[in-house]
Design a protein around this motif. Structure first.
Motif, short mmCIF file in Angstrom:
data_model
loop_
_atom_site.label_atom_id
_atom_site.label_comp_id
_atom_site.label_asym_id
_atom_site.label_seq_id
_atom_site.Cartn_x
_atom_site.Cartn_y
_atom_site.Cartn_z
N TYR A 77 -4.42 -13.99 15.68
CA TYR A 77 -4.43 -13.84 14.22
C TYR A 77 -3.03 -13.43 13.78
CZ TYR A 77 -4.47 -8.73 14.76
OH TYR A 77 -4.14 -7.44 15.08
N ASP A 78 -2.85 -13.28 12.49
CA ASP A 78 -1.56 -12.89 11.92
C ASP A 78 -1.63 -11.42 11.50
OD1 ASP A 78 0.77 -12.50 10.51
OD2 ASP A 78 0.59 -14.28 9.26
N PRO A 79 -1.06 -10.51 12.29
CA PRO A 79 -1.18 -9.08 11.97
C PRO A 79 -0.55 -8.71 10.62
CG PRO A 79 -0.46 -9.38 14.23
CD PRO A 79 -0.38 -10.72 13.58
N LEU A 80 0.59 -9.31 10.28
CA LEU A 80 1.23 -8.98 9.01
C LEU A 80 0.37 -9.44 7.83
CD1 LEU A 80 4.98 -9.77 9.77
CD2 LEU A 80 4.00 -7.53 9.20
N ASP A 81 -0.22 -10.60 7.95
CA ASP A 81 -1.09 -11.07 6.88
C ASP A 81 -2.33 -10.19 6.76
OD1 ASP A 81 -1.88 -13.21 4.90
OD2 ASP A 81 -3.56 -13.35 6.30
N ALA A 82 -2.85 -9.72 7.89
CA ALA A 82 -4.00 -8.82 7.85
C ALA A 82 -3.64 -7.52 7.13
CB ALA A 82 -4.49 -8.53 9.27
N LEU A 83 -2.46 -6.96 7.44
CA LEU A 83 -2.03 -5.74 6.76
C LEU A 83 -1.82 -5.97 5.27
CD1 LEU A 83 0.53 -4.12 9.23
CD2 LEU A 83 -1.85 -3.46 8.83
N ARG A 84 -1.29 -7.11 4.93
CA ARG A 84 -1.07 -7.42 3.51
C ARG A 84 -2.39 -7.45 2.76
NH1 ARG A 84 1.71 -11.70 4.12
NH2 ARG A 84 3.77 -10.88 3.53
N ARG A 85 -3.38 -8.09 3.32
CA ARG A 85 -4.69 -8.19 2.65
C ARG A 85 -5.34 -6.82 2.54
NH1 ARG A 85 -6.65 -12.14 6.89
NH2 ARG A 85 -8.74 -11.69 6.08
N ILE A 86 -5.24 -5.99 3.59
CA ILE A 86 -5.81 -4.65 3.54
C ILE A 86 -5.13 -3.82 2.45
CG2 ILE A 86 -6.06 -2.47 4.80
CD1 ILE A 86 -6.30 -4.17 7.38
N ALA A 87 -3.81 -3.88 2.43
CA ALA A 87 -3.07 -3.06 1.46
C ALA A 87 -3.37 -3.49 0.03
CB ALA A 87 -1.57 -3.17 1.75
N ARG A 88 -3.47 -4.78 -0.21
CA ARG A 88 -3.73 -5.25 -1.57
C ARG A 88 -5.16 -4.92 -2.01
NH1 ARG A 88 -0.58 -11.04 -2.39
NH2 ARG A 88 1.53 -10.16 -2.18
N ALA A 89 -6.10 -5.00 -1.09
CA ALA A 89 -7.48 -4.66 -1.45
C ALA A 89 -7.59 -3.19 -1.84
CB ALA A 89 -8.42 -4.98 -0.28
N VAL A 90 -6.90 -2.33 -1.10
CA VAL A 90 -6.95 -0.90 -1.40
C VAL A 90 -6.16 -0.59 -2.67
CG1 VAL A 90 -6.27 1.37 -0.56
CG2 VAL A 90 -7.31 -0.26 1.00
N GLU A 91 -5.05 -1.28 -2.87
CA GLU A 91 -4.22 -1.03 -4.05
C GLU A 91 -5.00 -1.29 -5.34
OE1 GLU A 91 -1.55 -1.83 -7.32
OE2 GLU A 91 -2.76 -3.36 -6.31
N ARG A 92 -5.90 -2.25 -5.34
CA ARG A 92 -6.68 -2.57 -6.53
C ARG A 92 -7.71 -1.49 -6.87
NH1 ARG A 92 -9.93 -6.64 -6.41
NH2 ARG A 92 -9.62 -7.36 -8.55
N LEU A 93 -7.96 -0.57 -5.93
CA LEU A 93 -8.94 0.49 -6.19
C LEU A 93 -8.35 1.63 -7.02
CD1 LEU A 93 -10.63 0.72 -2.67
CD2 LEU A 93 -11.47 -0.48 -4.69
N ASP A 94 -7.03 1.71 -7.12
CA ASP A 94 -6.36 2.76 -7.90
C ASP A 94 -6.74 4.16 -7.43
OD1 ASP A 94 -4.95 1.01 -9.47
OD2 ASP A 94 -6.48 0.93 -11.05
N THR A 95 -6.78 4.33 -6.12
CA THR A 95 -7.12 5.66 -5.59
C THR A 95 -5.88 6.46 -5.19
OG1 THR A 95 -7.33 4.70 -3.38
CG2 THR A 95 -9.33 4.86 -4.71
N GLY A 96 -4.74 5.92 -5.40
CA GLY A 96 -3.51 6.62 -5.00
C GLY A 96 -2.76 5.90 -3.91
N HIS A 97 -3.44 5.10 -3.10
CA HIS A 97 -2.80 4.22 -2.13
C HIS A 97 -1.89 5.01 -1.19
CE1 HIS A 97 -2.16 0.35 -0.60
NE2 HIS A 97 -1.01 0.05 -1.18
N THR A 98 -2.47 5.92 -0.41
CA THR A 98 -1.70 6.75 0.51
C THR A 98 -2.15 6.49 1.93
OG1 THR A 98 -3.28 8.55 0.25
CG2 THR A 98 -1.37 8.54 -1.24
N GLY A 99 -1.47 7.17 2.88
CA GLY A 99 -1.87 7.08 4.27
C GLY A 99 -1.49 5.75 4.91
N ALA A 100 -2.31 5.31 5.86
CA ALA A 100 -2.02 4.10 6.63
C ALA A 100 -1.94 2.85 5.77
CB ALA A 100 -3.08 3.93 7.72
N PRO A 101 -2.79 2.66 4.76
CA PRO A 101 -2.63 1.48 3.91
C PRO A 101 -1.27 1.42 3.21
CG PRO A 101 -4.81 2.40 3.61
CD PRO A 101 -4.04 3.38 4.44
N ALA A 102 -0.76 2.57 2.78
CA ALA A 102 0.56 2.59 2.15
C ALA A 102 1.65 2.24 3.16
CB ALA A 102 0.83 3.97 1.54
N ALA A 103 1.53 2.77 4.38
CA ALA A 103 2.50 2.43 5.43
C ALA A 103 2.43 0.94 5.77
CB ALA A 103 2.22 3.27 6.68
#
Length: 524
Positions: A382-408
């Motif tokens: 699989y594509d690890p960078l693409d997987a991280l991108r999708r995870i980060a964008r999904a969390v970013e849309r929640l407006d919870t502050g986007h901290t921790g591992a998703p932010a990294a």
């Protein structure tokens, strides 16, 4: 409030009118005087002595016939002269009024450029300034190897100043693209600002050139040391190219083809640049042996540019392989962190103004993204960078502050994407237009401000625009056309300025006035 220049115009105009009226009155009075003079003297006694007898008859005839033609000749001549002078003065004043450029007069100034012309000028200025900055950075990297930091500090300072001016010009152009400002006059001034900033960037680099040339002494004793430095870097790159090829092969085994797509063809291009560098280094050695310092310096600069771009290409492959390994290690932690963010969102502890319905939909979307990534982890490559991108964008849309591992994860993805776009523009700068360069500059600003998601989106857009420009340009020049090996790639990469049939002069440190100062041909 009326300016002094504007207030002065009516007074000067009135003064000229009074002078012209006085001249006309004097002319008319002179003409009238000549006309009435015979009438005023007709009844007076002739003070002239009596004429001889043979002229008495003629005189009697004149007195009997009244005023002679000669009496009207001088008044008529005076009247004609007055009219002629008045007409000449009128024509002269009209011609002067059309050509004078002093305040208060009408001037035939050149027409103002149209908005389309101003835009073309700004676009060309952006591309030229960006090329100058990139080329200057490349040559300075070779000087840094040979000289101490205090020696190169003035040139680093000039380069940073040019980068600052270029960044400001890109920001102005970006706002202009987005329709700001709205006023037509202000938009025209914005384009003037772009051109002015780019010109200042070039001026800063041009001003530093004499000192840099004096430090490097490529046409004198510094040539031998510079050649050794370029050849040493060439040999290092030749070995790294082989290692990078092995890393790319391993990468393709672990990941999907899409993961390696950003560097597809990079090693082939690097080898092409190295072949070109080999030819130019040999030419530089031969020119140095014959004492042709001018040609040796030009060939060396072409070789340095090719080596620098080969380094960019090989480094791009190495960096992508390293980031994919780092991303693969970060995916499990990002999944765990994303689950924690989703749990916070379900409790309603969000910072954004989301309604309950919107929040529920976004939480459901994030759950689906995480489930998809987990399936990919167990399904094979699989594509690890693409997987991280999708995870980060999904969390970013929640407006919870986007901290921790998703932010990294978002930061890792954004850095890799910006660096990849930067590499692509650098090695294709001979054909890349201003849109991609401006998007890339904005992506770098967003990354510096910590807005990773925005930086990632802009960098991907910049890469797409740059690839579009490369496809549109094509490759009309090949070695089969009589060029030496690698000339076509050197022109596309901006190593050669494409001003002459042999590819043109090599690009060097400096602005528009000095970057083409070296030559590939022999001294005259």
């Amino acid at each position: 409030m009326t300016s002094s220049l504007i207030r002065g115009r009516p007074r000067r105009a009135k003064a000229h009118i009074r002078v012209r009226v006085a001249h006309a009155v004097l002319g008319v009075m002179a003409g009238v005087g000549w006309l009435v003079l015979p009438v005023m003297t007709a009844g007076a006694r002739d003070p002239v002595p009596a004429a001889p007898a043979e002229s008495v008859a003629g005189a009697a005839a004149q007195r009997g016939g009244g005023t002679s033609t000669a009496d009207y000749a001088l008044p008529l001549i005076a009247a004609v002269a007055a009219v002629s002078l008045a007409g000449y003065g009128y024509l002269r004043r009209t011609r002067r009024a059309r050509t004078r450029t002093t305040p208060g007069t009408v001037s035939l100034a050149p027409p103002a450029p149209s908005p389309a012309d101003s835009e073309r000028q700004a676009r060309a200025a952006l591309v030229l300034a960006d090329d100058c900055v990139r080329t200057s950075r490349e040559e300075l990297s070779f000087a840094d190897v040979l000289f101490a930091e205090p020696d190169t500090e003035p040139f680093v300072h000039a380069l940073r100043g040019a980068e600052t001016e270029l960044a400001a010009a890109c920001a102005i152009w970006r706002r202009y693209e987005q329709g700001m400002p709205k006023d037509a006059v202000a938009r025209r001034q914005a384009l003037v600002g772009v051109v002015g900033r780019c010109a200042e960037a070039g001026r800063l680099l041009d001003a530093a050139v004499p000192a840099l040339d004096g430090l490097r002494e490529l046409r004198g004793p510094g040539l031998a040391r510079a050649l050794e430095t370029a050849e040493g870097r060439f040999r290092e790159l030749a070995g790294r190219t082989v290692t990078a090829g092995d890393a790319l092969s391993a990468l393709r085994e672990r990941c999907t083809p899409a993961a390696a797509e950003p560097v597809t063809g990079y090693l082939e291009q690097a080898k092409d640049r190295l072949v070109f560098a080999t030819t130019r280094l040999n030419e530089a050695r031969q020119a140095a042996d014959t004492g042709d310092g001018r040609r040796a310096a030009g060939q060396l600069r072409a070789a340095e540019g090719a080596v620098a771009q080969a380094d960019v290409l090989v480094t791009g492959v190495e960096r992508l392989a390293a980031r994919l390994r780092e991303a693969a290690a970060l995916v499990p932690a990002a999944l765990t962190g994303a689950e924690a963010e989703i749990a916070v969102a379900r409790k309603g502890a969000v910072q954004g103004p989301l309604t309950s319905g919107e929040l529920h939909a976004r939480v459901a979307h994030a759950d689906a993204v995480l489930a998809s990534v987990r399936r990919e982890l167990t399904a094979g490559p699989y594509d690890p960078l693409d997987a991280l991108r999708r995870i980060a964008r999904a969390v970013e849309r929640l407006d919870t502050g986007h901290t921790g591992a998703p932010a990294a994860a978002a930061l890792l993805v954004a850095r890799g994407c910006v660096a990849g776009a930067e590499d692509f523009v650098t090695v294709h700068r001979g054909v890349v237009g201003p849109e991609a360069r401006v998007r890339l500059a904005e992506a770098a600003r967003e990354l510096g401000a910590g807005r990773a998601d925005r930086a990632d989106s802009l960098a991907r857009e910049a890469r797409d625009l740059a690839e579009r420009d490369v496809r549109a340009h094509g490759n009309p020049r090949t070695s089969a056309d009589g060029d030496s090996p690698g000339v076509a790639a050197a022109i596309v990469g901006g190593i050669l300025l494409a001003e002459d049939p042999d590819g043109g002069p090599p690009a060097s440190f400096g602005g528009p006035e000095t970057r083409g100062r070296h030559s590939l041909s022999a001294s005259a």
